[in-house]
Design a protein around this motif. Structure first.
Motif, PDB file in Angstrom:
ATOM      1  N   GLY A  96     -63.236 -30.199  37.373  1.00  0.00           N
ATOM      2  CA  GLY A  96     -64.352 -29.272  37.545  1.00  0.00           C
ATOM      3  C   GLY A  96     -65.612 -29.898  38.101  1.00  0.00           C
ATOM      4  N   LEU A  97     -65.705 -31.221  38.160  1.00  0.00           N
ATOM      5  CA  LEU A  97     -66.922 -31.834  38.676  1.00  0.00           C
ATOM      6  C   LEU A  97     -66.918 -31.958  40.200  1.00  0.00           C
ATOM      7  CD1 LEU A  97     -67.959 -34.561  36.122  1.00  0.00           C
ATOM      8  CD2 LEU A  97     -68.676 -32.209  36.323  1.00  0.00           C
ATOM      9  N   ALA A  98     -65.766 -31.710  40.825  1.00  0.00           N
ATOM     10  CA  ALA A  98     -65.653 -31.503  42.256  1.00  0.00           C
ATOM     11  C   ALA A  98     -66.485 -32.457  43.117  1.00  0.00           C
ATOM     12  CB  ALA A  98     -65.989 -30.061  42.588  1.00  0.00           C
ATOM     13  N   ASN A  99     -66.021 -33.687  43.244  1.00  0.00           N
ATOM     14  CA  ASN A  99     -66.651 -34.667  44.136  1.00  0.00           C
ATOM     15  C   ASN A  99     -68.100 -34.952  43.799  1.00  0.00           C
ATOM     16  OD1 ASN A  99     -64.239 -34.668  45.398  1.00  0.00           O
ATOM     17  ND2 ASN A  99     -64.975 -34.021  47.385  1.00  0.00           N
ATOM     18  N   LEU A 100     -68.511 -34.656  42.587  1.00  0.00           N
ATOM     19  CA  LEU A 100     -69.866 -34.981  42.151  1.00  0.00           C
ATOM     20  C   LEU A 100     -69.891 -36.453  41.786  1.00  0.00           C
ATOM     21  CD1 LEU A 100     -72.638 -33.731  41.579  1.00  0.00           C
ATOM     22  CD2 LEU A 100     -71.914 -33.377  39.230  1.00  0.00           C
ATOM     23  N   MET A 101     -70.528 -37.252  42.621  1.00  0.00           N
ATOM     24  CA  MET A 101     -70.482 -38.703  42.469  1.00  0.00           C
ATOM     25  C   MET A 101     -71.471 -39.231  41.441  1.00  0.00           C
ATOM     26  SD  MET A 101     -68.167 -40.160  44.278  1.00  0.00           S
ATOM     27  CE  MET A 101     -68.823 -41.826  44.168  1.00  0.00           C
ATOM     28  N   SER A 102     -72.278 -38.358  40.852  1.00  0.00           N
ATOM     29  CA  SER A 102     -73.348 -38.801  39.959  1.00  0.00           C
ATOM     30  C   SER A 102     -72.834 -39.569  38.755  1.00  0.00           C
ATOM     31  CB  SER A 102     -74.174 -37.598  39.502  1.00  0.00           C
ATOM     32  OG  SER A 102     -74.668 -36.891  40.614  1.00  0.00           O
ATOM     33  N   PHE A 103     -71.603 -39.288  38.318  1.00  0.00           N
ATOM     34  CA  PHE A 103     -71.013 -40.030  37.208  1.00  0.00           C
ATOM     35  C   PHE A 103     -69.988 -41.050  37.699  1.00  0.00           C
ATOM     36  CE2 PHE A 103     -72.191 -35.925  35.189  1.00  0.00           C
ATOM     37  CZ  PHE A 103     -73.093 -36.416  34.260  1.00  0.00           C
ATOM     38  N   SER A 104     -69.936 -41.264  39.018  1.00  0.00           N
ATOM     39  CA  SER A 104     -68.946 -42.116  39.642  1.00  0.00           C
ATOM     40  C   SER A 104     -67.541 -41.615  39.285  1.00  0.00           C
ATOM     41  CB  SER A 104     -69.144 -43.581  39.228  1.00  0.00           C
ATOM     42  OG  SER A 104     -68.300 -44.435  39.981  1.00  0.00           O
ATOM     43  N   PHE A 105     -66.535 -42.410  39.567  1.00  0.00           N
ATOM     44  CA  PHE A 105     -65.192 -42.107  39.088  1.00  0.00           C
ATOM     45  C   PHE A 105     -64.364 -43.370  39.195  1.00  0.00           C
ATOM     46  CE2 PHE A 105     -64.920 -40.993  43.599  1.00  0.00           C
ATOM     47  CZ  PHE A 105     -63.719 -41.550  43.992  1.00  0.00           C
ATOM     48  N   GLY A 106     -63.143 -43.302  38.684  1.00  0.00           N
ATOM     49  CA  GLY A 106     -62.302 -44.494  38.684  1.00  0.00           C
ATOM     50  C   GLY A 106     -62.596 -45.397  37.498  1.00  0.00           C
ATOM     51  N   ARG A 107     -62.396 -46.689  37.703  1.00  0.00           N
ATOM     52  CA  ARG A 107     -62.495 -47.659  36.605  1.00  0.00           C
ATOM     53  C   ARG A 107     -63.897 -47.727  36.009  1.00  0.00           C
ATOM     54  NH1 ARG A 107     -62.356 -52.529  37.706  1.00  0.00           N
ATOM     55  NH2 ARG A 107     -63.028 -52.326  39.872  1.00  0.00           N
ATOM     56  N   ALA A 108     -64.927 -47.481  36.838  1.00  0.00           N
ATOM     57  CA  ALA A 108     -66.305 -47.643  36.369  1.00  0.00           C
ATOM     58  C   ALA A 108     -67.008 -46.306  36.169  1.00  0.00           C
ATOM     59  CB  ALA A 108     -67.088 -48.497  37.349  1.00  0.00           C
ATOM     60  N   SER A 109     -66.242 -45.242  35.962  1.00  0.00           N
ATOM     61  CA  SER A 109     -66.868 -43.943  35.727  1.00  0.00           C
ATOM     62  C   SER A 109     -67.654 -43.961  34.427  1.00  0.00           C
ATOM     63  CB  SER A 109     -65.804 -42.849  35.683  1.00  0.00           C
ATOM     64  OG  SER A 109     -64.903 -43.080  34.612  1.00  0.00           O
ATOM     65  N   CYS A 110     -68.638 -43.080  34.341  1.00  0.00           N
ATOM     66  CA  CYS A 110     -69.505 -43.044  33.161  1.00  0.00           C
ATOM     67  C   CYS A 110     -68.753 -42.519  31.948  1.00  0.00           C
ATOM     68  CB  CYS A 110     -70.715 -42.148  33.452  1.00  0.00           C
ATOM     69  SG  CYS A 110     -71.775 -41.878  32.029  1.00  0.00           S
ATOM     70  N   PRO A 111     -68.592 -43.300  30.880  1.00  0.00           N
ATOM     71  CA  PRO A 111     -67.855 -42.831  29.701  1.00  0.00           C
ATOM     72  C   PRO A 111     -68.596 -41.748  28.928  1.00  0.00           C
ATOM     73  CG  PRO A 111     -68.832 -44.972  29.251  1.00  0.00           C
ATOM     74  CD  PRO A 111     -69.084 -44.685  30.702  1.00  0.00           C
ATOM     75  N   GLY A 112     -69.924 -41.639  29.136  1.00  0.00           N
ATOM     76  CA  GLY A 112     -70.714 -40.687  28.368  1.00  0.00           C
ATOM     77  C   GLY A 112     -71.094 -39.445  29.141  1.00  0.00           C
ATOM     78  N   TYR A 113     -70.289 -39.048  30.137  1.00  0.00           N
ATOM     79  CA  TYR A 113     -70.692 -37.912  30.964  1.00  0.00           C
ATOM     80  C   TYR A 113     -70.745 -36.613  30.165  1.00  0.00           C
ATOM     81  CZ  TYR A 113     -65.864 -36.123  31.474  1.00  0.00           C
ATOM     82  OH  TYR A 113     -64.623 -35.597  31.242  1.00  0.00           O
ATOM     83  N   ARG A 114     -69.830 -36.436  29.196  1.00  0.00           N
ATOM     84  CA  ARG A 114     -69.877 -35.218  28.368  1.00  0.00           C
ATOM     85  C   ARG A 114     -71.170 -35.169  27.549  1.00  0.00           C
ATOM     86  NH1 ARG A 114     -64.518 -36.966  27.321  1.00  0.00           N
ATOM     87  NH2 ARG A 114     -62.896 -35.623  28.231  1.00  0.00           N
ATOM     88  N   PHE A 115     -71.544 -36.310  27.011  1.00  0.00           N
ATOM     89  CA  PHE A 115     -72.782 -36.431  26.236  1.00  0.00           C
ATOM     90  C   PHE A 115     -73.978 -36.033  27.102  1.00  0.00           C
ATOM     91  CE2 PHE A 115     -76.462 -38.588  24.596  1.00  0.00           C
ATOM     92  CZ  PHE A 115     -76.286 -38.692  23.215  1.00  0.00           C
ATOM     93  N   ALA A 116     -74.055 -36.577  28.309  1.00  0.00           N
ATOM     94  CA  ALA A 116     -75.191 -36.319  29.194  1.00  0.00           C
ATOM     95  C   ALA A 116     -75.263 -34.854  29.602  1.00  0.00           C
ATOM     96  CB  ALA A 116     -75.091 -37.203  30.430  1.00  0.00           C
ATOM     97  N   LEU A 117     -74.125 -34.259  29.941  1.00  0.00           N
ATOM     98  CA  LEU A 117     -74.124 -32.863  30.377  1.00  0.00           C
ATOM     99  C   LEU A 117     -74.566 -31.923  29.265  1.00  0.00           C
ATOM    100  CD1 LEU A 117     -70.838 -32.669  32.502  1.00  0.00           C
ATOM    101  CD2 LEU A 117     -73.172 -32.344  33.324  1.00  0.00           C
ATOM    102  N   LEU A 118     -74.030 -32.105  28.060  1.00  0.00           N
ATOM    103  CA  LEU A 118     -74.387 -31.199  26.972  1.00  0.00           C
ATOM    104  C   LEU A 118     -75.839 -31.402  26.549  1.00  0.00           C
ATOM    105  CD1 LEU A 118     -73.512 -28.999  25.045  1.00  0.00           C
ATOM    106  CD2 LEU A 118     -72.692 -30.761  23.460  1.00  0.00           C
ATOM    107  N   GLU A 119     -76.292 -32.631  26.468  1.00  0.00           N
ATOM    108  CA  GLU A 119     -77.681 -32.899  26.103  1.00  0.00           C
ATOM    109  C   GLU A 119     -78.633 -32.258  27.108  1.00  0.00           C
ATOM    110  OE1 GLU A 119     -80.747 -36.683  25.469  1.00  0.00           O
ATOM    111  OE2 GLU A 119     -78.697 -37.029  26.151  1.00  0.00           O
ATOM    112  N   ALA A 120     -78.347 -32.421  28.392  1.00  0.00           N
ATOM    113  CA  ALA A 120     -79.204 -31.833  29.424  1.00  0.00           C
ATOM    114  C   ALA A 120     -79.233 -30.313  29.314  1.00  0.00           C
ATOM    115  CB  ALA A 120     -78.719 -32.256  30.813  1.00  0.00           C
TER     116      ALA A 120
END
Length: 564
Positions: free
Chosen positions: A487-511
């Motif tokens: 669902g994030l559809a090429n949104l690079m803000s959290f990167s992806f792959g081995r170095a993707s942001c582990p806390g992306y769910r935290f950041a999205l819900l907090e925001a």
């Protein structure tokens, strides 16, 4: 001096002279190889890209978020195509940049490419050896260890903290507006949002009360802010000194070096005490605390003893999380409010969605009936309600797309490699690297991942890619296909792959929670007579043009109370 003594002295002089000559010769050979020999055999030399004089650098251009949207558009659409090279520290320094998602995916998922030692050293100086500057097997093991702290269930368990602190901020702003003697006031929202996210992560991360929303004098908060204020304003020469001559900082520390070391000691002393207290509580009582530190300690104790983190390593993770979980989310919220202030029709539409969505318990007051209010019902149910709002979700994602907190990132090739392309690359000699063929890259070459550029690529997002349009998320272009995050559809803000942001769910819900709470209560407008710019340090911060040196980073907005 007798003859034998004179001869010994003379041979010593000769030996020293020979050593100096060898060092000078080696230095000259290194310089000749760096500036003339190696560049002639660099495979990136033949790629298209901007030219430069001998010691001209494109760093200022490719790292300036004020000009990169237009610059990247010109380079990719009119001049060089999706994949090209630019010059780093001079004409001899070829660096690869690509807007080809196959190239980007290869670089971010292959173990061949790592964060440069310079990046890891710079972050490590402030944050220790955290997950964001580790590589290889060590990084993989750490990701596995911290995973339980950022599951969807774990994040929802922290939602009561998000709601509580969002309402505290709302009440502080309400008091500030009322104290102004009218229904409108102007103040720096960036500073207030930063204090809020710091409080949120203090509680959700460590079960620690910074109370930054009420008093900024708490020692750990003050230490953290002073340390990163120094880092954000560091000159290029200062950064080079810290990276290549760290001994100078240890032997002849200047004022900023001394302050940074004092701040680090304050943060580490507090962190060490928190870790020891949490471990004792868990060992003695088997605590069911849900903060990230408690979850980390539980996860750490459940692993094989040989794989467990030391207290110092645990503290390094907390420092990294505090930076990533506080500053980057604060910037996402701040940029969202800034964008909404310039799009009043989108702001009104978002407010209407929020006010028409009741809390699970449906209270009587119209204000308390909006989802942004903390009620007696389960905070998890409220968080689920907020998280599911389609237009709020679209506004947050679109903000992260056009104003990512991190402007770009860099990787370095650890061995010679072949990088596959999905779009043709026309070389300088006229030859073409076709689809499904490869670009050669040598060991030690740098690859620039243009996070913001990919987020606003017309090839992916369509001709209106540089415009803020939340409605695009209900009908994504065909080229915007999901990478690692559904669902994030090429949104690079959290990167992806081995170095993707582990806390992306935290950041999205907090925001989402903070924005929902503020937009239902206030109307945001730009301040007349000022223009906001973007400054790229470790993260992309706002500033008032012509006031950066005198007033620092800030984002003032005109804030009015919303009336039904």
């Amino acid at each position: 001096m007798d003859c034998s003594g004179f001869q010994l002295f003379w041979w010593s002089i000769k030996l020293v002279g020979l050593l100096v000559a060898l060092l000078v010769a080696r230095g000259v050979l290194w310089l000749v190889n760096l500036l003339w020999v190696a560049p002639r055999f660099d495979p990136l030399r033949n790629l298209p890209g901007p030219d430069a004089s001998a010691f001209h650098s494109h760093f200022c251009s490719v790292n300036d978020p004020d000009i990169t949207p237009e610059l990247y558009h010109e380079w990719t659409s009119k001049l060089f195509g999706k994949t090209f090279r630019y010059h780093g520290y001079g004409r001899h320094d070829y660096r690869l940049m690509s807007f080809d998602l196959r190239v980007v995916s290869h670089v971010l998922t292959s173990p061949v490419y790592q964060k440069p030692w310079q990046t890891r050293a710079y972050l490590g100086r402030l944050l220790g050896r955290g997950v964001f500057n580790m590589e290889g097997a060590e990084h993989k093991a750490l990701r596995k260890l911290i995973g339980p702290a950022f599951t969807a269930q774990a994040v929802k368990g922290m939602s009561s903290i998000f709601l509580q602190k969002a309402e505290e901020l709302r009440d502080r702003w309400d008091a500030l507006v009322s104290a102004n003697g009218s229904s409108t006031a102007t103040f720096d929202v960036a500073h207030w949002i930063s204090r809020t996210t710091f409080d949120i992560f203090g509680l959700s991360g460590f079960d620690y009360h910074f109370n930054a929303l009420h008093d900024e004098s708490e020692e750990v908060y003050s230490a953290y802010r002073r340390m990163f204020n120094i880092s954000d304003k560091a000159t290029h020469l200062r950064v080079l000194k810290q990276l290549y001559l760290p001994i100078v900082e240890r032997i002849w520390p200047d004022r900023d070096d001394k302050i940074t070391q004092q701040c680090l000691k304050t943060i580490r002393d507090c962190g060490t005490g928190l870790i020891q207290a949490k471990r004792e509580t868990y060992m003695n009582e088997k605590s069911d605390d849900k903060d990230i530190l408690s979850l980390l300690i539980k996860s750490n104790l459940s692993t094989e003893p040989s794989n467990r983190l030391s207290d110092t390593e645990l503290l390094d993770q907390l420092s990294s999380f505090l930076f990533a979980g506080s500053d980057t989310t604060a910037l996402a919220i701040t940029w969202c409010l800034h964008i909404l202030s310039h799009h009043p029709e989108i702001q009104s539409r978002l407010r209407a969605e929020l006010l028409s969505s009741p809390t699970p318990d449906t209270v009587t007051s119209s204000k308390r009936n909006s989802i942004c209010s903390v009620s007696s019902t389960s905070s998890v149910m409220q968080a689920d309600t907020i998280d599911a709002l389609p237009y709020l979700d679209a506004v947050v994602r679109e903000t992260l797309r056009v104003s990512p907190p991190v402007h770009g990132t860099v990787r370095v090739a650890t061995v010679d490699d072949l990088i596959p392309v999905s779009s043709p690359v026309v070389l300088r000699n006229g030859k073409i690297i076709h689809e499904n063929e490869y670009i050669r890259i040598k060991k030690g070459s740098f690859v620039h991942i243009p996070v913001e550029g990919l987020n606003m690529s017309e090839e992916i997002w369509g001709p209106d890619a540089r415009q803020f349009n939340p409605d695009r998320w209900t009908s994504l272009p065909a080229g915007a296909t999901p990478p690692s995050f559904p669902g994030l559809a090429n949104l690079m803000s959290f990167s992806f792959g081995r170095a993707s942001c582990p806390g992306y769910r935290f950041a999205l819900l907090e925001a989402k929670v903070v924005i929902a709470t503020l937009v239902t209560q206030f109307v945001f407008s730009p301040v007349e007579g000022i223009e906001i710019g973007k400054y790229n340090s470790v993260v992309t911060r706002p500033f008032v043009r012509d006031r950066l040196d005198s007033e620092g980073f800030q984002l003032p907005l005109r804030i009015s109370k919303h009336t039904d």
